[in-house]
Design a protein around this motif. Structure first.
Motif, PDB file in Angstrom:
ATOM      1  N   ARG A   1      58.895  64.611 -17.838  1.00 48.04           N
ATOM      2  CA  ARG A   1      57.847  64.793 -18.837  1.00 48.04           C
ATOM      3  C   ARG A   1      58.085  66.064 -19.656  1.00 48.04           C
ATOM      4  N   VAL A   2      58.605  67.103 -19.022  1.00 49.23           N
ATOM      5  CA  VAL A   2      58.957  68.307 -19.777  1.00 49.23           C
ATOM      6  C   VAL A   2      60.046  67.977 -20.801  1.00 49.23           C
ATOM      7  N   LEU A   3      61.052  67.228 -20.354  1.00 46.12           N
ATOM      8  CA  LEU A   3      62.108  66.813 -21.272  1.00 46.12           C
ATOM      9  C   LEU A   3      61.531  65.954 -22.389  1.00 46.12           C
ATOM     10  N   GLY A   4      60.573  65.115 -22.033  1.00 49.16           N
ATOM     11  CA  GLY A   4      59.912  64.287 -23.036  1.00 49.16           C
ATOM     12  C   GLY A   4      59.160  65.102 -24.067  1.00 49.16           C
ATOM     13  N   ALA A   5      58.531  66.205 -23.627  1.00 55.13           N
ATOM     14  CA  ALA A   5      57.824  67.071 -24.568  1.00 55.13           C
ATOM     15  C   ALA A   5      58.781  67.648 -25.601  1.00 55.13           C
ATOM     16  N   GLY A   6      59.963  68.059 -25.143  1.00 50.90           N
ATOM     17  CA  GLY A   6      60.961  68.563 -26.083  1.00 50.90           C
ATOM     18  C   GLY A   6      61.473  67.474 -27.002  1.00 50.90           C
ATOM     19  N   ALA A   7      61.678  66.276 -26.439  1.00 51.01           N
ATOM     20  CA  ALA A   7      62.126  65.153 -27.264  1.00 51.01           C
ATOM     21  C   ALA A   7      61.094  64.814 -28.326  1.00 51.01           C
ATOM     22  N   ALA A   8      59.811  64.876 -27.963  1.00 51.36           N
ATOM     23  CA  ALA A   8      58.749  64.595 -28.932  1.00 51.36           C
ATOM     24  C   ALA A   8      58.766  65.605 -30.070  1.00 51.36           C
ATOM     25  N   ASN A   9      59.071  66.861 -29.755  1.00 50.71           N
ATOM     26  CA  ASN A   9      59.196  67.874 -30.806  1.00 50.71           C
ATOM     27  C   ASN A   9      60.299  67.499 -31.791  1.00 50.71           C
ATOM     28  N   LEU A  10      61.434  67.044 -31.255  1.00 52.34           N
ATOM     29  CA  LEU A  10      62.550  66.659 -32.120  1.00 52.34           C
ATOM     30  C   LEU A  10      62.179  65.459 -32.988  1.00 52.34           C
ATOM     31  N   VAL A  11      61.547  64.487 -32.379  1.00 52.67           N
ATOM     32  CA  VAL A  11      61.144  63.297 -33.132  1.00 52.67           C
ATOM     33  C   VAL A  11      60.200  63.681 -34.267  1.00 52.67           C
ATOM     34  N   GLY A  12      59.256  64.584 -33.963  1.00 52.32           N
ATOM     35  CA  GLY A  12      58.323  65.020 -34.994  1.00 52.32           C
ATOM     36  C   GLY A  12      58.982  65.792 -36.110  1.00 52.32           C
ATOM     37  N   LEU A  13      59.969  66.609 -35.762  1.00 46.89           N
ATOM     38  CA  LEU A  13      60.634  67.442 -36.767  1.00 46.89           C
ATOM     39  C   LEU A  13      61.623  66.658 -37.615  1.00 46.89           C
ATOM     40  N   LEU A  14      62.372  65.751 -36.977  1.00 46.97           N
ATOM     41  CA  LEU A  14      63.506  65.128 -37.646  1.00 46.97           C
ATOM     42  C   LEU A  14      63.325  63.651 -37.962  1.00 46.97           C
ATOM     43  N   ASP A  15      62.301  63.015 -37.402  1.00 45.64           N
ATOM     44  CA  ASP A  15      62.063  61.592 -37.636  1.00 45.64           C
ATOM     45  C   ASP A  15      63.305  60.768 -37.309  1.00 45.64           C
ATOM     46  N   ILE A  16      63.886  61.013 -36.146  1.00 38.62           N
ATOM     47  CA  ILE A  16      65.115  60.340 -35.733  1.00 38.62           C
ATOM     48  C   ILE A  16      64.819  58.927 -35.229  1.00 38.62           C
ATOM     49  N   ASP A  17      65.874  58.125 -35.087  1.00 35.46           N
ATOM     50  CA  ASP A  17      65.742  56.715 -34.728  1.00 35.46           C
ATOM     51  C   ASP A  17      65.818  56.451 -33.238  1.00 35.46           C
ATOM     52  N   LEU A  18      66.408  57.367 -32.486  1.00 32.99           N
ATOM     53  CA  LEU A  18      66.742  57.075 -31.098  1.00 32.99           C
ATOM     54  C   LEU A  18      66.920  58.371 -30.326  1.00 32.99           C
ATOM     55  N   VAL A  19      66.549  58.355 -29.046  1.00 31.24           N
ATOM     56  CA  VAL A  19      66.821  59.471 -28.143  1.00 31.24           C
ATOM     57  C   VAL A  19      67.705  58.951 -27.017  1.00 31.24           C
ATOM     58  N   LEU A  20      68.851  59.608 -26.821  1.00 34.08           N
ATOM     59  CA  LEU A  20      69.782  59.249 -25.754  1.00 34.08           C
ATOM     60  C   LEU A  20      69.853  60.388 -24.746  1.00 34.08           C
ATOM     61  N   LEU A  21      69.894  60.044 -23.484  1.00 37.44           N
ATOM     62  CA  LEU A  21      69.933  61.028 -22.408  1.00 37.44           C
ATOM     63  C   LEU A  21      71.280  60.987 -21.700  1.00 37.44           C
TER      64      LEU A  21
ATOM     65  N   GLY B   1      60.322  58.302 -22.187  1.00 37.57           N
ATOM     66  CA  GLY B   1      59.758  57.204 -22.968  1.00 37.57           C
ATOM     67  C   GLY B   1      58.240  57.211 -22.952  1.00 37.57           C
ATOM     68  N   THR B   2      57.638  57.570 -21.806  1.00 37.19           N
ATOM     69  CA  THR B   2      56.182  57.630 -21.712  1.00 37.19           C
ATOM     70  C   THR B   2      55.610  58.676 -22.657  1.00 37.19           C
ATOM     71  N   VAL B   3      56.218  59.849 -22.683  1.00 34.98           N
ATOM     72  CA  VAL B   3      55.730  60.917 -23.572  1.00 34.98           C
ATOM     73  C   VAL B   3      55.863  60.507 -25.035  1.00 34.98           C
ATOM     74  N   LEU B   4      56.992  59.903 -25.393  1.00 37.21           N
ATOM     75  CA  LEU B   4      57.165  59.472 -26.778  1.00 37.21           C
ATOM     76  C   LEU B   4      56.197  58.348 -27.134  1.00 37.21           C
ATOM     77  N   GLY B   5      55.914  57.478 -26.161  1.00 36.55           N
ATOM     78  CA  GLY B   5      54.941  56.422 -26.398  1.00 36.55           C
ATOM     79  C   GLY B   5      53.546  56.980 -26.636  1.00 36.55           C
ATOM     80  N   GLU B   6      53.168  57.997 -25.840  1.00 35.67           N
ATOM     81  CA  GLU B   6      51.862  58.636 -26.024  1.00 35.67           C
ATOM     82  C   GLU B   6      51.767  59.275 -27.402  1.00 35.67           C
TER      83      GLU B   6
END
Length: 407
Positions: A324-344, A361-366
Motif C-alpha cells: 500500500r505504501v508503494l501504491g501511494a507512491g504509484a498514485a502520486n506518479l499517476v496523478g502527476l504524469l497521467d501514465i497508462d500503466l504501472v509495472l513492478l 492496484g487497490t490503491v490506484l483503484g481507490e
C-alpha cells in the motif's frame, strides 16, 4: 524525424562502434560506428549532417528487420513502412548484407512478376553485455542483436567494498562471460542517482563513498570496451519499451512507470515510448519522495521516504502495508504524469508478486473511484524476471542501433 530519401550518399562502415550521441537513429552502422551524432561539422561543412541522416534511415530498416523476426521482410515492404524510396532501401540493405547484419530469408510470392526476396536480421552479427550491479549481487548477460540472452553469470557483490574492488570484480565477470566474443560494448545499470551522460555516480543511497566516481571511464579503461552507465530503473524501463516495440512487451508507444523494489526503491519512466531521464539525467528518484513528515529516518537523510517505509514494512513481514505504501507512491506518479500503466519489478516484488500487484492496484483503484475519472490504471509485473535489469542494460548499447533509444 522521418526518413530522408537520399540515394546519392555512398560509402559504408561497420557497426563496431557504440552510442556516442543521442536521438533516434544514432546507431545505424553506416558511419563506422553507432554514434552518428558524434560527427561534428567543420568549417565549410554543409548544414545537413548526411552521416547522421544515413544512420537514421538504416536504423529504421534495421528495426523493421528486427521486428520481422526469422520470417523476414521484403524490400518493397521496407520501403512502404519506412517511407524511403525503393532505391534508398536497396542501397541500405546492400550495405547491411555486406556487413553481415542482414541475410536472405527465402522468397515470397508476389502479386505480379517474380517472387520477392525476403531479408532478415542476423542476430549473431553483434552482441552487447548487460551488467547489473546491485548492492549485494552482480548479474551479467551477453545478448545478441535481438536482445536474446546467449550467456549469463551471477556473483555476490559488495557495493561498499570500494571502487577498485567493484570495478575489478565486475570486469572479471564480464571477461569470463565473453569467452572470446568481441561485443559492441557494456551497458552498466546500478542504483542511482548518477549522471548518465558522463557515467559519473552521485551519492548512491547507503554508499556515499561513490559520490563523484567516474564508473564509465574506469570500467572502459579496465576492459578496453565502450561502456554506457545508467540507473537500474532506467535500464529496466528501456528493456520493456524496446520489447514493446518488437511486439513482445506489454505496451506500445505509450507511457508507463517501472517501479523497482529490491534492496532499494526507484522508478524508470517511459513517456511517449522514450525513457525520460530529465535535464540532468536525474529523473526517477522515486524512492525518496517524503510521504510521512515524522516518519523513520532514511539513509538519504530525509524522514518518511517511500523507500524506508516500504523496506521497513518488508523487514517486519507486513507485506500488505509495504504494497500500500508503494501504491501511494504509484498514485502520486499517476496523478502527476497521467501514465497508462504501472509495472513492478525487483527481487522483493518477484518473491511476492500477487501481494504487490493486488496492493498497488487497490490503491490506484481507490484513487480512480475518488476522482471519478473512469477505470484505474492497470498494474502488472514487468517482464524479464531476475535478469530484467541486466537485459535492459544491454539495450543501452543495442537499442540505438535500431533507433529505439539514445543509449
Amino acid at each position: 524525424m522521418g526518413p530522408v530519401n537520399r540515394t546519392d550518399v555512398g560509402g559504408s562502415g561497420g557497426v563496431t562502434g557504440v552510442p556516442g550521441g543521442s536521438g533516434r537513429g544514432s546507431g545505424a552502422g553506416e558511419t563506422g560506428g553507432a554514434g552518428a551524432a558524434s560527427f561534428v561539422a567543420g568549417p565549410g561543412t554543409p548544414g545537413v549532417n548526411l552521416l547522421a541522416l544515413r544512420s537514421h534511415n538504416a536504423a529504421l530498416v534495421l528495426d523493421l528487420l528486427r521486428t520481422a523476426g526469422a520470417a523476414g521482410i521484403s524490400r518493397l515492404e521496407l520501403a512502404e513502412r519506412t517511407g524511403l524510396t525503393p532505391q534508398a532501401v536497396s542501397k541500405i540493405t546492400a550495405r547491411l548484407r555486406a556487413e553481415g547484419l542482414a541475410a536472405e530469408a527465402g522468397r515470397r510470392a508476389s502479386t505480379g512478376g517474380k517472387p520477392r526476396t525476403v531479408l532478415r536480421l542476423v542476430p549473431e552479427a553483434g552482441h552487447a553485455v548487460g551488467l547489473h550491479l546491485d548492492r549485494d549481487e552482480l548479474t551479467a548477460v551477453l545478448c545478441d542483436l535481438t536482445g536474446a540472452v546467449v550467456a549469463e553469470r551471477r556473483a555476490p557483490l559488495d557495493l561498499g567494498a570500494g571502487a577498485d574492488a567493484v570495478v575489478e570484480g565486475a570486469a572479471g565477470e564480464v571477461e569470463a562471460l565473453l569467452g572470446g566474443v568481441s561485443p559492441l560494448g557494456v551497458g552498466v545499470a546500478l542504483p542511482g542517482p548518477l549522471d548518465h551522460t558522463l557515467g559519473v555516480l552521485h551519492r548512491v543511497t547507503g554508499f556515499p563513498e561513490w559520490d563523484g566516481f567516474a564508473l564509465r571511464d574506469a570500467l572502459a579503461g579496465r576492459l578496453g570496451l565502450p561502456v554506457v552507465v545508467d540507473k537500474d530503473t532506467n535500464a529496466a524501463a528501456l528493456g520493456v519499451a524496446v520489447g514493446a516495440g518488437s511486439g513482445s512487451g506489454p505496451v506500445g508507444g505509450g507511457s508507463f512507470a517501472y517501479l523497482h523494489l529490491g534492496t532499494g526503491l526507484g522508478a524508470g519512466l517511459v513517456i511517449g515510448g522514450t525513457v525520460h531521464r530529465g535535464a540532468r539525467t536525474g529523473a526517477g528518484e522515486f524512492g525518496h519522495q517524503v510521504i510521512q513528515l515524522d516518519g523513520p529516518l532514511c539513509e538519504c537523510g530525509n524522514r518518511g521516504c517511500i523507500e524506508v517505509l516500504c523496506l521497513d514494512a518488508v523487514g517486519r513481514g507486513t507485506l500488505d502495508e509495504a504494497a500500500r505504501v508503494l501504491g501511494a507512491g504509484a498514485a502520486n506518479l499517476v496523478g502527476l504524469l497521467d501514465i497508462d500503466l504501472v509495472l513492478l519489478g525487483g527481487r522483493t516484488v518477484a518473491a511476492h508478486e500477487e501481494v504487490f500487484v493486488r496492493g498497488v492496484g487497490t490503491v490506484l483503484g481507490e484513487r480512480a473511484r475518488r476522482e471519478g475519472g473512469g477505470t484505474a490504471i492497470p498494474v502488472g509485473v514487468a517482464p524479464g524476471g531476475a535478469r530484467g535489469v541486466a537485459e535492459g542494460a544491454a539495450q543501452l548499447l543495442l537499442a540505438p542501433l535500431f533507433g529505439r533509444g539514445d543509449g
